[in-house]
Design an enzyme around this catalytic site. Structure first.
Site, mmCIF file in Angstrom:
data_model
loop_
_atom_site.group_PDB
_atom_site.id
_atom_site.type_symbol
_atom_site.label_atom_id
_atom_site.label_comp_id
_atom_site.label_asym_id
_atom_site.label_seq_id
_atom_site.Cartn_x
_atom_site.Cartn_y
_atom_site.Cartn_z
ATOM 1 N N LYS A 177 0.851 -1.192 0.000
ATOM 2 C CA LYS A 177 0.000 0.000 0.000
ATOM 3 C C LYS A 177 0.880 1.234 0.000
ATOM 4 O O LYS A 177 1.972 1.239 0.571
ATOM 5 C CB LYS A 177 -0.903 0.033 1.248
ATOM 6 C CG LYS A 177 -1.732 1.317 1.377
ATOM 7 C CD LYS A 177 -2.438 1.430 2.721
ATOM 8 C CE LYS A 177 -3.086 2.807 2.866
ATOM 9 N NZ LYS A 177 -3.762 2.979 4.163
ATOM 10 N N GLU A 222 -9.275 12.239 11.806
ATOM 11 C CA GLU A 222 -8.416 11.156 12.286
ATOM 12 C C GLU A 222 -7.599 11.594 13.496
ATOM 13 O O GLU A 222 -6.768 12.513 13.408
ATOM 14 C CB GLU A 222 -7.480 10.682 11.172
ATOM 15 C CG GLU A 222 -6.702 9.439 11.546
ATOM 16 C CD GLU A 222 -6.262 8.629 10.340
ATOM 17 O OE1 GLU A 222 -5.672 7.566 10.536
ATOM 18 O OE2 GLU A 222 -6.525 9.068 9.197
ATOM 19 N N GLU A 263 -7.117 -2.111 2.822
ATOM 20 C CA GLU A 263 -6.409 -0.858 3.074
ATOM 21 C C GLU A 263 -6.517 -0.464 4.543
ATOM 22 O O GLU A 263 -5.544 -0.008 5.165
ATOM 23 C CB GLU A 263 -6.992 0.244 2.177
ATOM 24 C CG GLU A 263 -6.348 1.596 2.368
ATOM 25 C CD GLU A 263 -7.072 2.703 1.614
ATOM 26 O OE1 GLU A 263 -6.919 3.873 2.012
ATOM 27 O OE2 GLU A 263 -7.796 2.404 0.641
ATOM 28 N N GLU A 400 -11.793 10.520 -5.682
ATOM 29 C CA GLU A 400 -11.787 10.485 -4.215
ATOM 30 C C GLU A 400 -11.045 11.690 -3.641
ATOM 31 O O GLU A 400 -11.503 12.317 -2.675
ATOM 32 C CB GLU A 400 -11.137 9.194 -3.717
ATOM 33 C CG GLU A 400 -11.061 9.104 -2.193
ATOM 34 C CD GLU A 400 -10.410 7.827 -1.710
ATOM 35 O OE1 GLU A 400 -9.714 7.889 -0.683
ATOM 36 O OE2 GLU A 400 -10.597 6.768 -2.348
#
Length: 414
Positions: A177, A222, A263, A400
């Protein structure tokens, strides 16, 4: 390189405050907006009593040592005694080790709210005349006016190409990733007021942490780490969907997406593996939940841990151990960050770096600087990034990133 002028001994006075309106409303217009606010609670500050700046791989450890020195000699009277009272510093660190710009700012005045209680803290040098902090008279928040957008260092077409190259490298087995970002410039007719962007973000995204430190302004969903006493908490986000990307039920499509769950697992495992050597125990959810925001939805996992009393650690020590997580770097992280430097083409600055505040006990809260813009006079530099895995579609990743940028674009427009 480190710039850490020895701070004079500080005097800190925290007293209760009657505060009827929103926290952000007390910010003056000409003293540097500082903010860490979520759902109407948190801290705002202004002015500057001391400052630390650094770059290099040891910048977080150096910042921790500097802050410990500052608070070790502080003369403090705290009549409130809640998290965020007493001596605090607002913090923002760069994503890359060697990039300049990491900073701790000790404000002149802090106003905080937790539940129904509010307070004001005055931080001065010990030899300054003693006086209670006086809240400034409200000053009008200036809208930016007409905005014109222009490509940044990495426009959408270059971002698409970087994503395609990353996918090729992952399919070749080089890594699992990578998180890639790009930027966009917004130019206004008059200098941008950080309070205008803060207000807009806080109103639209009350469940996010609205932050401002040294010109970096945003609203992050986050939470990198919170340290309160012996308790460590984190909210890990990875895996994203937006209206139009997954049919009528975006949340259900996201929860059922193998690509997004993979992910997300990389990000959770990255954080947990980095924390384990520093904590006594750690709790990781069996499955993520879905966090729904006005512009996007994320897979989310709330991780909890407890420090080992035999090995106490400060918040900045913990942050140094976990940054960058797979949520903003990739997996394996050293390989991913090396590939970011090779193909992204972007100086991230403090985007995707830790941001928040630290207190005198070594605790506090740090988020990840996402959904943000770097303000410089009439210009705002917006950032957005996406987690890329081997089956990512470059066109979908461009869409996105645009959905994520909508948070700041809408707030700038009012």
């Amino acid at each position: 390189m480190t710039v850490a002028p020895a701070a004079s001994a500080l005097r800190v006075r925290t007293r209760p405050l009657r505060l009827d309106g929103p926290l952000l409303d007390v910010l003056p217009g000409d003293a540097g907006a500082l903010s860490w606010v979520r759902g109407g609670e948190g801290l705002v500050g202004w002015g500057e009593t001391a400052r630390f700046t650094a770059s290099g791989p040891g910048r977080l450890a150096e910042a921790d040592r500097w802050w410990r020195t500052v608070v070790s000699g502080v003369d403090v009277r705290d009549d409130v005694g809640l998290p965020g009272t007493g001596a605090v510093a607002f913090a923002s660190f760069t994503f890359d080790d060697d990039a300049p710009g990491s900073v701790l700012v000790v404000p002149r005045v802090v106003v905080g709210r937790r539940g129904r209680r509010a307070w004001v803290t005055e931080i001065t040098t010990a030899d300054a005349p003693a006086a209670d902090a006086v809240l400034p008279a409200p000053s009008p928040v200036r809208p930016g006016g007409r905005l014109r957008y222009a490509d940044g260092d990495v426009p959408a077409h270059r971002y698409r190409g970087a994503v395609a190259e990353a996918v090729r490298r992952m399919r070749a087995g080089e890594l699992e990733k990578i998180v890639l970002a790009h930027d966009l410039l917004a130019r206004a007719d008059t200098p941008l007021d950080p309070r205008f962007l803060l207000h807009g973000l806080a109103q639209r995204y009350p469940t996010c942490w609205s932050f401002a430190v040294d010109g970096l302004v945003g609203a992050t969903p986050e939470l990198l780490l919170r340290l309160d006493g012996w308790t460590v908490e984190s909210r890990v986000l990875a895996g994203t969907a937006w209206p139009g990307s997954g049919g009528s039920d975006v949340g259900a499509a996201l929860a059922g997406s193998a690509k997004d769950r993979r992910e997300h697992a990389y990000a959770v495992d990255s954080l947990a593996d980095s924390l384990r050597p520093l904590v006594a125990d750690i709790e990781v959810p069996d499955a993520p939940s879905v966090l729904t925001l006005p512009n996007v939805s994320h897979l989310a996992s709330d991780v909890r841990a407890r420090l080992d009393p035999a090995r106490p650690a400060s918040l900045l020590t913990l942050v140094e151990a976990v940054h960058p997580t797979a949520a903003v770097g990739g997996t394996p992280t050293p390989d991913a960050t090396a590939l970011i430097a090779e193909i992204e083409g972007l100086d991230r600055g403090r985007y995707a770096g830790p941001v928040g505040y630290v207190d005198a006990d070594g605790g506090g809260e740090m988020g990840i600087a996402l959904r943000c813009a770097e303000l410089d006079g009439c210009t705002a530099r917006l950032f957005a990034g996406c987690g890329i895995v081997a089956d990512s579609d470059p066109d979908a990743e461009v869409r996105e990133a645009a959905a994520k940028m909508r948070a700041v674009r809408d707030a700038l427009a009012g």
